[in-house]
Design a protein around this motif. Sequence first.
Motif, PDB file in Angstrom:
ATOM      1  N   SER A  42       0.794  -1.230   0.000  1.00  0.00           N
ATOM      2  CA  SER A  42       0.000   0.000   0.000  1.00  0.00           C
ATOM      3  C   SER A  42       0.825   1.278   0.000  1.00  0.00           C
ATOM      4  CB  SER A  42      -0.917   0.002   1.223  1.00  0.00           C
ATOM      5  OG  SER A  42      -0.147  -0.092   2.403  1.00  0.00           O
ATOM      6  N   THR A  72      -1.431  -5.903  -3.075  1.00  0.00           N
ATOM      7  CA  THR A  72      -2.045  -6.169  -1.774  1.00  0.00           C
ATOM      8  C   THR A  72      -2.965  -4.999  -1.389  1.00  0.00           C
ATOM      9  OG1 THR A  72      -0.356  -5.138  -0.401  1.00  0.00           O
ATOM     10  CG2 THR A  72       0.043  -7.409  -1.080  1.00  0.00           C
ATOM     11  N   ALA A  73      -3.678  -5.179  -0.271  1.00  0.00           N
ATOM     12  CA  ALA A  73      -4.611  -4.166   0.241  1.00  0.00           C
ATOM     13  C   ALA A  73      -5.520  -3.698  -0.905  1.00  0.00           C
ATOM     14  CB  ALA A  73      -3.839  -3.016   0.880  1.00  0.00           C
ATOM     15  N   HIS A  74      -5.691  -2.373  -1.046  1.00  0.00           N
ATOM     16  CA  HIS A  74      -6.605  -1.870  -2.079  1.00  0.00           C
ATOM     17  C   HIS A  74      -5.833  -1.388  -3.309  1.00  0.00           C
ATOM     18  CE1 HIS A  74      -5.263   1.640   0.171  1.00  0.00           C
ATOM     19  NE2 HIS A  74      -5.629   2.395  -0.842  1.00  0.00           N
ATOM     20  N   VAL A  76      -5.027  -2.766  -6.036  1.00  0.00           N
ATOM     21  CA  VAL A  76      -5.482  -3.157  -7.373  1.00  0.00           C
ATOM     22  C   VAL A  76      -6.212  -1.993  -8.043  1.00  0.00           C
ATOM     23  CG1 VAL A  76      -7.587  -4.230  -6.448  1.00  0.00           C
ATOM     24  CG2 VAL A  76      -6.791  -4.841  -8.713  1.00  0.00           C
ATOM     25  N   GLY A  77      -7.008  -1.284  -7.259  1.00  0.00           N
ATOM     26  CA  GLY A  77      -7.750  -0.144  -7.814  1.00  0.00           C
ATOM     27  C   GLY A  77      -6.803   0.935  -8.314  1.00  0.00           C
ATOM     28  N   LEU A  80      -5.402  -0.214 -11.610  1.00  0.00           N
ATOM     29  CA  LEU A  80      -6.401  -0.128 -12.682  1.00  0.00           C
ATOM     30  C   LEU A  80      -6.621   1.321 -13.110  1.00  0.00           C
ATOM     31  CD1 LEU A  80      -8.996  -2.731 -11.318  1.00  0.00           C
ATOM     32  CD2 LEU A  80      -7.447  -3.013 -13.266  1.00  0.00           C
ATOM     33  N   PHE A  89      -4.654 -10.013  -7.109  1.00  0.00           N
ATOM     34  CA  PHE A  89      -4.619  -9.178  -5.915  1.00  0.00           C
ATOM     35  C   PHE A  89      -5.168  -9.974  -4.747  1.00  0.00           C
ATOM     36  CE2 PHE A  89      -8.672  -8.348  -7.908  1.00  0.00           C
ATOM     37  CZ  PHE A  89      -9.585  -8.277  -6.865  1.00  0.00           C
TER      38      PHE A  89
END
Lengths: 180, 782
Positions: A42, A72-74, A76-77, A80, A89
Amino acid sequence: MSCEPWQCAEVAATKKANPITKPEVAVAMIKRAARPLLVVGSNATERSMEGRSLIDFLIDFAKASKVQVVATAHMVGEFLKRGYTPAGFMSAMDIGNRLVDPSWDGLDGKGHPDLAIFVGLPYYMEALILSGLKHFAPDLRTITIDNLYHPHASWSYPNGSLDDWANNLKVMTSRFEGGQ
Amino acid sequence: MTSKNVRVKIGEMKTSTGLVKNLDISIGKLVDDSWEEPMGPTPMPSLTTLRNWDLTLLNKYKPFYLPDCDLCCLCTYGKCDLTAGKRGACGLNIADQSSRIVLIACCIGAATHNGHARHVVDHLIEKYGRRYPLDVGGLNVKVEAPVTRLVTGIRPQTLGDLDEVLTYCESQITHLLSVAHTGQEANNIDFESKAFHAGRVDQVGMEVADIAQISVFDFPKADPEAPLIKMGIGTVDQTKPVIMCIGHNVVPSVGIIDYMKEQKLDDKMEVVGLCCTAIDNTRYFDRAKIVGPISWELRFIRGGFADVVVLDEQCVRTDCSLEAERVKAPVIAASEKNCIGYKDRTNDPADEIVADLVSGKVPGVLILDPEKVGEVAVKVAQKVAPMRKKMKSLPTLEEIRELAKKCRHCNMCQRSCPQDLKIPEAITAAAEGDYSKLADLYEECIGCGRCEEACPVKLEIHSYILKVGEKKMLSETNYCRSGRGAVQDVEIRSVGGPIVLGEIPGIVALVGCANYPHGGKDVYDICREFALRRFIVMTSGCSAMSAGSYKNEEGKTLYEEFPGGFEAGGVINVGSCVSNPHIAGAAIKVANIFAKRSLRGNYEEIADYIHNRVGAVGLAWGAYSQKAASIASGFWSLGVPVLVGPHGSKYRRMLLGRADKPENWEVYDARTGNKVNVGPAPEHLFQTVETPQEAMVAIAKLCLRPNDTWKGRSIKLSHYIDLHKRHYGIMPPDIHRFVRTMADVPMTMKDEVTKILKEKGWKETVIPDPTLLPRMIRKKKE
C-alpha cells in the motif's frame, strides 16, 4: 548506504539478506528466475520520487520485465486507475501464506513462484512476511526492491535515499527488453 | 447455585429434646442447584476438554507464522538459533516457538484480566459480603453471565459465586502457563489449542470483573441510553484542581469520587481519565471526563493538565511517574501490581501523606486502600493546583526552532518510530521556522516517545509535536457514550432472527487499544460506514473513545448520530476492556435466547452455532497488548473472525483459510448428514489488514455465514460487492464462491454477477443446516 535494518530493532539472527550493491544484481536474479512474482503493497501510492508516485515506477518495471504483479490491500484499484491490470490481488497475509505452501501453483496455476520480489508494504509488515518466508519457504528466494534494508529477505538493497531508489528502479526497468 | 464456606453458629437453643449451647457447624461447600437447565458436556473444561473443537477450527484456519525473532532465549540452553527449520537445544522448532509465544501472550492477557477481576471481587466481597446479589440489567437481563454459564456451567447470582468462578480460571491459567516451560508441549497446533483455552478463560475473567462492578457500583445496566460523556482535554475546566486517573481498575477512582461527593467537592474539581479507567469512571460518575486513550498518556501528563496523577494497573506507561515529576504533579500508585518503587504509605495517616506530597518531600506514594487514595488525592489536588498553576514541560515555538538546529540529520528518530513517521523532515522544517510538518505529526503520532530515546542530541521531539498541536489539543471536545454493559435479552429477541438469517448484515466490534497512526479517524470512518449500512456496531475501551473523537458534517459524534441500542444501525459502547465479553455474550445469547440452544457447559455446540450462523467480526485496529491477544483468542475459540490493523502483524501468527482449496470448506448438513461445500465463509479467523479500505472490504466479506438465507446472503453480498467496487475499483473475482443459488445474487447487481458466475463455471448448491460437529447431525446417513 547501510546494511542495517531500517527500523533499528528488526534484527535477524544468523541468516541475513545479502546486499544488492547495484541494480544489475537484482536484474540478474530476476532474469534467472523461472517464475518471479512482484508483491506490491500500500505504500506504492504513499511514496513519491522525482514527482512521480512509486506505483508509476513499478508499472514501468512490470511492463518491461513482464514479471507478474500481485497487489495487496486496495492497490489493485490504483493499478487499474493507471491502466495496468495486475495478474492478481489479495491481502499481504494471503500471498505470504500461499508462498509458504509448495503445492500452490501461482496466480496462473502454472507453478509455484521461485522468486518473490517485495516492495511498498509497511516496513514492519514486510519484515514479518519476509521472516515467515525465510523460515517456512526454504526453496523460495526473496528480494526487496525498497530503498530500505530488510534483513529477512534473501537479497535487499541497503538503506538509501529516494534519489537512489528512483535511479535503481529506472536502471532495473531499462535492463529488460521492454524497458526504455 | 453452589456456595462455599457455609457456617452455622448457635449460641444457645432450647428444643423439646434438650438444650444446645455453642454449636458451631462449618460446611465447606453447599450445593443448591435450582437452575433447571441441564448440565452440558463440558463444564469447567480442562486444557484438553475442548481440544477437538479447537483442532477442527485450526484445521480449517491453519497458522501462518511470522516469527518476530529467530531466536529462543527462554532458558539457559540458549540462545538457540531456530532459523529455517533448525531445532533448539530442547527440541523445539520455530513453529512451536512462535505458537508458544502466542500462548504466553494469551496467558499474560488472561492473567491480567483475571487478576483484575480477583482484585475487584475480593475488594467488593470484603466490603459488601459474599451474598451481595448480582444485577446487570434487572428484568431485562435474565442471562446475566452468558460466557460464564457457557464455559463453567455456573450461573452466578452473588459476589460469592464469582469467587468460585475465578478459582476455576486461576487454576487453568496456572496450568496453561506451565505448558510454556521448557520441555513441555511439543506441537505447535497443541500450543494453539491451549492459546484458545487461555482466551476462553480470559473471557470468563473479564465477564466476572464487569458484572461485579456493574452490580455493586451501579454502572449503567444494559442501558441503550447510557449518558453521553464529555470527552477531550478541551472539556476540562482547568481553573479547577484536576485529578488524572490512568489504567484499568476503577476501584481507586471510586474512592476518589466518593470522597469528593462526601466533601461536596464534586463540582469543584475535575476527575479525568486515560485508558479504560476513564471509561469506567464515567460509568460510575457521569461528570467524570475521558481525555483520551492509552497512547495519549505522555501527551497529557507532559502537557501539565494534571495536579495529581493516580496510577492503577494495566497499560500504564512505566515512565508516567517520571513524566509527572517533570511537571511537579504528585503521583499516587494505587495498585499492588504497579508499585513504582514508592514507599507503601497505606497505613500512614492521610494528612501526613498529603503534607509529604504537597511539600515535594516525596514525588509519589503507594497507597493500597482505595478510600485513602480518595482522601489523599482530593486533598493533594486542592493544595497543589494553585502552586503548580498547570505547569507544563513544553518549550516555546522559538525554543523549538533553536533546539531543532541541533539536529544531526541521522534519521534515528524515524528509524525508531513504530510508524516510520517522517520526523527528520519536520525537525528540519522547524529549524527554519516552519512548524506545519510537526503539526501534521500531531495527528499521526502514537505518543510512544521512542524518537526521543533514539535522538543522539536528546531533542524532546514529542514535546515539540505537542506544543505545535497544543491549540488543536485544547479544542478537543467530543462525546463518548458511557459503557452500557450487557445487551438486553429483549434486544436479542428482536434482532436474533435477522442476524441469524443474515438480514442484519453483521455485527462489527471495534475493540482494543488505540495506537492508531491517525488518531482514531480510521476507526471513526469504519464505524460510521457500517452503522450507515445498518450493521450493528459495537465498541469498547480505547476504540470506543476513538469512535467518538470525530464529528460528522452536522457536528455530531457517532454516539449522537446513531442510537445506542443493539439494533441495525446502532453504535454501542459496551464499556471498558473487561466489558468485551458483553460482545461475545450477545452472540452467545443469540444461540441461547433466539435459537433456544442450551448454554450450560455446552461450549462446542454454541461455538459451532455462532461460527456457522452469527455474522460477527472483530476489528482491533490499533491493538498492541497481550490482553488484546487473549481477547482475540476468546473470539477465535467461538469461531468469530478477528482482524487487526497493520501493526497487528506483530502478533506474529495469523489463522488463515485457503479460499482456493474447496476441500477446506465442507460442513455437515445437520438435516441429512451430507457434506456440503459452503465456500469460504468466513474465510479467515485472524488476519492483518493493511489499510482501512482493505479492512472495510474484509469486514463485509467476513460477515458471510453458511446459514445465511438467500435473502440474507443477497444483502450481505450487496455490501461486499459495493465496498469492493468502491475501494478496489473492480467486481470481487471470488463472488462465485459465495453464491449458492441465483436467489443469493443481489437484484441490482445481477448482470455483473451472472457474468462472473458464467466465467467461473459456477454450479448451484444447497443451503444446509450447517455444523462442524458430527454429533449434531439429526439423521445419520445410511
